[in-house]
Design an enzyme around this catalytic site. Structure first.
Site, PDB file in Angstrom:
ATOM      1  N   GLY A  26       0.807  -1.213   0.000  1.00 19.00           N
ATOM      2  CA  GLY A  26       0.000   0.000   0.000  1.00 19.00           C
ATOM      3  C   GLY A  26       0.839   1.261   0.000  1.00 19.00           C
ATOM      4  O   GLY A  26       0.335   2.352  -0.245  1.00 19.00           O
ATOM      5  N   GLU A 176      -2.725   3.878  13.635  1.00 18.71           N
ATOM      6  CA  GLU A 176      -1.458   4.270  13.025  1.00 18.71           C
ATOM      7  C   GLU A 176      -0.906   5.578  13.597  1.00 18.71           C
ATOM      8  O   GLU A 176      -0.015   6.194  13.013  1.00 18.71           O
ATOM      9  CB  GLU A 176      -1.635   4.397  11.512  1.00 18.71           C
ATOM     10  N   HIS A 252      -1.657   6.621   4.584  1.00 19.83           N
ATOM     11  CA  HIS A 252      -1.961   7.421   5.766  1.00 19.83           C
ATOM     12  C   HIS A 252      -2.506   8.771   5.321  1.00 19.83           C
ATOM     13  O   HIS A 252      -2.159   9.269   4.240  1.00 19.83           O
ATOM     14  CB  HIS A 252      -0.707   7.671   6.619  1.00 19.83           C
ATOM     15  N   CYS A 370       6.648  12.284   8.112  1.00 23.43           N
ATOM     16  CA  CYS A 370       6.680  10.944   8.706  1.00 23.43           C
ATOM     17  C   CYS A 370       7.715  10.858   9.823  1.00 23.43           C
ATOM     18  O   CYS A 370       7.577  10.068  10.750  1.00 23.43           O
ATOM     19  CB  CYS A 370       7.023   9.901   7.650  1.00 23.43           C
TER      20      CYS A 370
END
Length: 446
Positions: A26, A176, A252, A370
């Site tokens: 993904g 997450e 995300h 991130c």
């Protein structure tokens, strides 16, 4: 009385086993660079350089240490036995994919480390932390124990900080962390709006969901964290991510939207019900008007947004407006580079764009956003936390020397089974916890 507060960024220090195993289905970038030779030393130095640039600009910049990898405890829990060297030999021979998973340096992406709610938002007026269970991927699901220990070591004073265990590690409560959580506010010390973005409602089989790639964050997980953190319903928005975006590689929400202060910068395919999301935020936001910066698919096609990680940029408050800290890849994709020039000239809330080189991280699917966990702290909380992890000139120099002494300049998959690599990692991390003053947080130290 509103207390003065700042948004501190805690970046993950890239670990010595940084490699390209393509573990994240993904995540397009992760899969496209599988089996390439990595450079852990360069990756760590790139991350430190980003931290230093922001610290030099006056931002409160902290560091979260890497995790022990390969993670022998996880391998032993799966039935591999003997000495550490024998365990590595067994798993490399029989299950190399498992070895790759327990060797991942993915903890460097601390946007996934936890969800954090500032004291201005919570019912007990403490800062609340919930480590993400990251249950969607085995290599990440083993992180939350050490993440929790690290956060408790840094934010230890129970008068100011509250820590929760990770949610149950099952798909119904897939969490997450802050990669799917954004806080919007007028001033950091005032109550804000906490925006939780989820991929699907796990207990509703009829609800919209992606068809190609998995939705990693559930509505139920987001609701549980809001309850644990004592957030008022009137200050929370739950928004569903557009399933089509997930299927395009937006694993995300922080790959397609980023917010800070009263500014939300997002792609027009970010949310399933865009207008309702904006309406809900505006209804709950006090002390400021929402500045919604919408990027159309006509200006930046979704595939270009994913390729460049335009929205996985850091949005930082400055005296003159918002600074967008973008990865270098944003200037390599024509539509994105053109858009950024137009954005700066538009006279909106985002007034400056700066490029950061985090190419080693980008090849594994993680941009500047991130690499950081945002923690809003008022002056008292900032003083109460363990300050040994806050970046100074002296700490930067010491960490740079530490990286150059302990990290390899090349790492291949075959080397993950090398017992010498494990010894190098443990020696490095043992020294690092001393440098940062964190105490014993790793299994091998206990």
């Amino acid at each position: 009385m509103v207390k003065h507060a700042v948004e501190a960024n805690f970046d993950g220090l890239v670990g010595p086993t940084h490699n390209y195993a393509g573990l994240s289905w993904g995540n397009v970038a992760s899969k496209s660079n599988v089996n390439a030779v990595s450079n852990p030393r360069e990756a760590a130095l790139q991350g430190l350089a980003k931290m230093k640039r922001l610290a030099d600009r006056g931002y409160v910049q902290g560091i979260l240490p890497p995790h022990e990898r390969p993670h022998i405890s996880s391998l032993k829990s799966l039935g591999f036995s003997g000495t550490d060297a024998q365990v590595l030999e067994q798993v490399a021979t029989t299950s190399p994919s498992i070895l790759a998973a327990v060797s991942s340096a993915s903890s460097m992406w601390t946007a996934n480390a936890a969800t954090v709610s500032p004291s201005a938002d919570t019912s007990d007026h403490r800062v609340h932390f919930t480590p993400a269970n990251l249950s969607a991927k085995f290599h990440r699901s083993i992180e939350h124990t050490v993440t929790g220990r690290t956060l408790k070591s840094i934010f230890a004073d129970e008068g100011y900080f509250a820590h929760h265990p990770a949610l149950p590690s099952v798909s119904h409560f897939g969490d997450e962390g802050a990669a799917n959580h954004t806080r919007l506010c007028g001033h950091y010390g005032e109550p804000g709006v906490e925006l939780f973005v989820y991929g699907q409602a796990a207990f509703n089989e009829q609800a919209p969901a992606p068809k190609k790639y998995p939705a990693r964050q559930t509505l139920e997980a987001s609701q549980a964290i809001a309850r644990l953190h004592g957030l008022k319903d009137s200050r929370v928005v739950f928004a569903q991510q557009n399933p089509a975006a997930i299927d395009a590689g937006v694993f995300h929400n922080d790959v397609i939207a980023v917010g800070n202060g009263n500014t939300l910068f997002y792609h027009d395919m970010a949310f399933l019900n865009e207008e309702q999301v904006l309406t809900d935020i505006r209804a709950r936001l006090t002390g400021a008007e929402l500045e919604a910066v919408r990027v159309s698919n006509a200006d930046v096609p979704l595939e270009d947004a994913v390729a460049s990680y335009l929205f996985n940029s850091q949005l930082l408050n400055t005296p003159d407006g918002m600074l967008l800290a973008v990865p270098g890849e944003c200037r390599e994709v024509a539509s994105v580079s053109k858009y950024l020039d137009k954005l700066q000239a538009a006279g909106g809330p985002i007034t400056a764009v700066e490029v950061f080189d985090v190419k080693q991280s980008m090849r594994n699917g993680g941009g500047p956003a991130c690499l950081r966990l945002r923690v809003v702290l008022n002056d008292d909380e900032l003083q109460a936390m363990h300050r040994g992890v806050l970046l100074t000139d002296a700490l930067y120099e010491r960490l740079t020397t530490w990286v150059e002494a302990h990290y390899r300049s090349e790492l291949t998959h075959d080397e993950l089974a090398d017992p010498m690599l494990l010894d190098e990692v443990r020696k490095a991390l043992d020294e690092l916890t001393g440098i940062l003053g964190l105490g014993s947080i790793y299994d091998f130290q206990m």
